[in-house]
Design a protein around this motif. Structure first.
Motif, mmCIF file in Angstrom:
data_model
loop_
_atom_site.group_PDB
_atom_site.id
_atom_site.type_symbol
_atom_site.label_atom_id
_atom_site.label_comp_id
_atom_site.label_asym_id
_atom_site.label_seq_id
_atom_site.Cartn_x
_atom_site.Cartn_y
_atom_site.Cartn_z
ATOM 1 N N VAL A 39 -0.662 4.374 -1.775
ATOM 2 C CA VAL A 39 -1.778 4.957 -1.027
ATOM 3 C C VAL A 39 -1.261 5.730 0.178
ATOM 4 C CG1 VAL A 39 -3.843 4.428 0.307
ATOM 5 C CG2 VAL A 39 -3.361 3.173 -1.799
ATOM 6 N N ALA A 96 -7.016 2.132 1.389
ATOM 7 C CA ALA A 96 -7.233 3.028 0.257
ATOM 8 C C ALA A 96 -8.093 4.231 0.622
ATOM 9 C CB ALA A 96 -7.885 2.262 -0.889
ATOM 10 N N GLU A 144 -4.731 7.460 -9.490
ATOM 11 C CA GLU A 144 -6.011 6.746 -9.637
ATOM 12 C C GLU A 144 -6.193 6.210 -11.046
ATOM 13 O OE1 GLU A 144 -10.061 5.989 -10.593
ATOM 14 O OE2 GLU A 144 -8.970 7.739 -11.340
ATOM 15 N N LEU A 174 -13.123 3.468 -3.356
ATOM 16 C CA LEU A 174 -12.611 2.802 -2.161
ATOM 17 C C LEU A 174 -12.703 3.759 -0.980
ATOM 18 C CD1 LEU A 174 -9.522 0.812 -3.484
ATOM 19 C CD2 LEU A 174 -11.902 0.137 -3.330
ATOM 20 N N SER A 229 0.824 -1.215 0.000
ATOM 21 C CA SER A 229 0.000 0.000 0.000
ATOM 22 C C SER A 229 0.854 1.259 0.000
ATOM 23 C CB SER A 229 -0.912 0.003 1.236
ATOM 24 O OG SER A 229 -1.717 -1.150 1.254
ATOM 25 N N VAL A 233 -7.024 -1.968 -9.100
ATOM 26 C CA VAL A 233 -8.029 -1.930 -8.033
ATOM 27 C C VAL A 233 -9.269 -2.716 -8.426
ATOM 28 C CG1 VAL A 233 -9.595 -0.394 -6.774
ATOM 29 C CG2 VAL A 233 -7.208 0.250 -7.088
ATOM 30 N N LEU A 242 -9.027 6.530 -4.634
ATOM 31 C CA LEU A 242 -8.908 5.455 -5.606
ATOM 32 C C LEU A 242 -10.285 4.903 -5.958
ATOM 33 C CD1 LEU A 242 -5.815 3.442 -4.296
ATOM 34 C CD2 LEU A 242 -5.884 5.241 -6.022
#
Length: 343
Positions: free
Chosen positions: A174, A275, A219, A323, A171, A226, A315
Motif C-alpha cells: 500500500v 489502505a 487490487e 478501503l 502495509s 483484504v 484496494l
C-alpha cells in the motif's frame, strides 16, 4: 547574437547528454544491473521480508536472493512451497481436531472464536499462496513503474520505501503504490502557473494510466486477503461486543477485555486508514487541474480530469467494499448500531 546562439547550443547539448545518461541508466536498470539494486524500488524494500516469510510458509517464492525481480517466481517444486504445505497440513489437522471437540461439546457463539481463528489462518495461507502465484505478473509492470518514476521529471520522495517498510512492514504494498501516486501528483503540481503544451499533458496522462494499471493489478491480487482480513476483524469485534455487559470475576479480566477490544478497533482502523492512502493520493492531481487557466485547458486536460474522477483507484474486498476513510466511518457506524441493538 552569435554568443547567445552558442549558449543555447551548449545548453541543449548538456541537456541531451543528461537525457542520454538517464536513458542509459534506465536501460541498465531494466536489465537488472547493479544500479537497479541501489535504487529505491519496491522489490528492494520487500526482499528482506520475503526471506523471513519463507520460514513461516508465507509467500513461497524461488530465487528471492536474486537482485533481478524477474528471477523471483512461484514454482511448484520448491522448498518454500514444501514448507507452506507442511504448515497447511499441520494447521488442517489442528483445525479438524478442534472442530471435532467443539461439535462434540456443543457449538455456540462464544466457543467458536478459536475455530474461526484457525479457519481464517488456513484461508489466509492459501490466499498468500495465490498471491505468490501472481507475483511474476505484478513485479514486471511494478519494476517498470519504479524505474520510470525514480528519474526526472519525477522527484524522489523525502522518505525512501525502505524506511517506510521499517515503520509498517505489513502495509508495504500500500505504501509503495501510494508513494508513486504522490510522486506523480508532485510532478503535476510543479506545472501550476505554467503554460503546458498538449503533448506534455498526453505524456502525464499516459503515466497515470500506467499507475492505474499497476494499482488494478495489486487490487486484484490482494482483494481476497483484504476481504478475509476485514471480515475477520469485524466478526471478532462483534463477538467481543456480545460480552461487553457481562460481569467478570476479577479486575484483570476487565483490563484484558477492554485492552483486546481497543486493540481490535485500532487494528481495523489502521488497516482502513493505511489502505486509503492509495485512493487519497490518486486524487491529489485534481487540485492542480482545477488551477489550469481557461486558455490552457485543452482536450488532453479534459481527458485527464475525466480519468481522475471516473475511475476508483484503491484496494477493495472483491469490489464489495472499498478501503477508504468513508468506509471506515461506515463500519464504525454499523458497529455502534449493532451495540445499540444489544442494549
Amino acid at each position: 547574437m552569435s554568443r547567445t546562439s552558442d549558449d543555447i547550443r551548449k545548453h541543449l547539448k548538456v541537456r541531451r547528454q543528461k537525457q542520454r545518461a538517464i536513458l542509459a541508466m534506465r536501460w541498465r536498470c531494466a536489465q537488472g544491473g547493479l544500479e537497479f539494486e541501489q535504487l529505491d524500488t519496491f522489490y528492494g524494500a520487500i526482499r528482506p521480508y520475503l526471506c523471513v516469510a519463507q520460514f513461516f510458509g508465507i509467500m513461497p517464492l524461488s530465487n528471492i536472493r536474486s537482485r533481478d525481480p524477474q528471477d523471483v517466481k512461484f514454482k511448484v517444486r520448491s522448498i518454500g512451497l514444501a514448507v507452506t504445505g507442511l504448515f497447511l497440513l499441520l494447521g488442517g489437522i489442528k483445525t479438524l481436531v478442534g472442530a471435532n471437540i467443539l461439535f462434540t461439546a456443543g457449538l455456540n457463539a462464544k466457543n467458536m472464536v478459536g475455530l474461526v481463528f484457525l479457519i481464517v489462518g488456513m484461508v489466509n495461507w492459501l490466499n498468500f499462496v495465490g498471491f505468490a502465484r501472481s507475483w511474476s505478473h505484478i513485479m514486471l509492470p511494478w519494476s517498470s513503474v519504479d524505474i520510470l518514476m525514480l528519474f526526472p521529471p519525477y522527484k524522489r520522495g523525502k522518505r525512501s520505501l525502505r524506511s517506510k517498510v521499517n515503520v509498517l512492514a505489513l502495509s508495504v504494498a500500500v505504501l509503495a503504490v501510494a508513494q508513486r501516486f504522490q510522486q506523480f501528483a508532485a510532478r503535476v503540481a510543479a506545472l501550476e502557473g505554467r503554460h503546458v503544451p498538449e503533448a506534455l499533458w498526453y505524456d502525464i496522462r499516459r503515466d497515470h494510466i500506467r499507475l492505474c494499471e499497476l494499482a488494478s493489478l495489486v487490487e486484484a491480487s490482494m482483494s481476497n486477503i483484504v476481504f478475509v482480513s476485514c471480515a475477520n476483524n469485524v466478526y471478532v469485534i462483534c463477538n467481543q461486543a456480545l460480552a461487553i455487559f457481562t460481569k467478570l470475576r476479577h479486575p484483570i479480566n476487565y483490563v484484558y477485555f477492554w485492552y483486546s477490544l481497543i486493540f481490535l478497533l485500532a487494528r481495523t482502523s489502521l488497516v482502513f486508514m493505511t489502505a486509503s492512502k492509495i485512493h487519497d493520493a490518486s486524487l491529489l492531481p485534481l487540485r492542480s487541474l482545477y488551477l489550469v487557466p481557461s486558455d490552457g485547458w485543452n482536450q488532453e486536460v479534459q481527458r485527464f480530469a475525466d480519468q481522475l474522477t471516473s475511475e476508483f483507484v484503491g484496494l477493495s474486498g472483491y469490489r464489495l467494499f472499498c478501503l477508504t476513510r468513508k468506509s471506515l466511518f461506515g463500519v464504525l457506524a454499523t458497529l455502534v448500531t449493532y451495540e445499540l441493538m444489544l442494549l
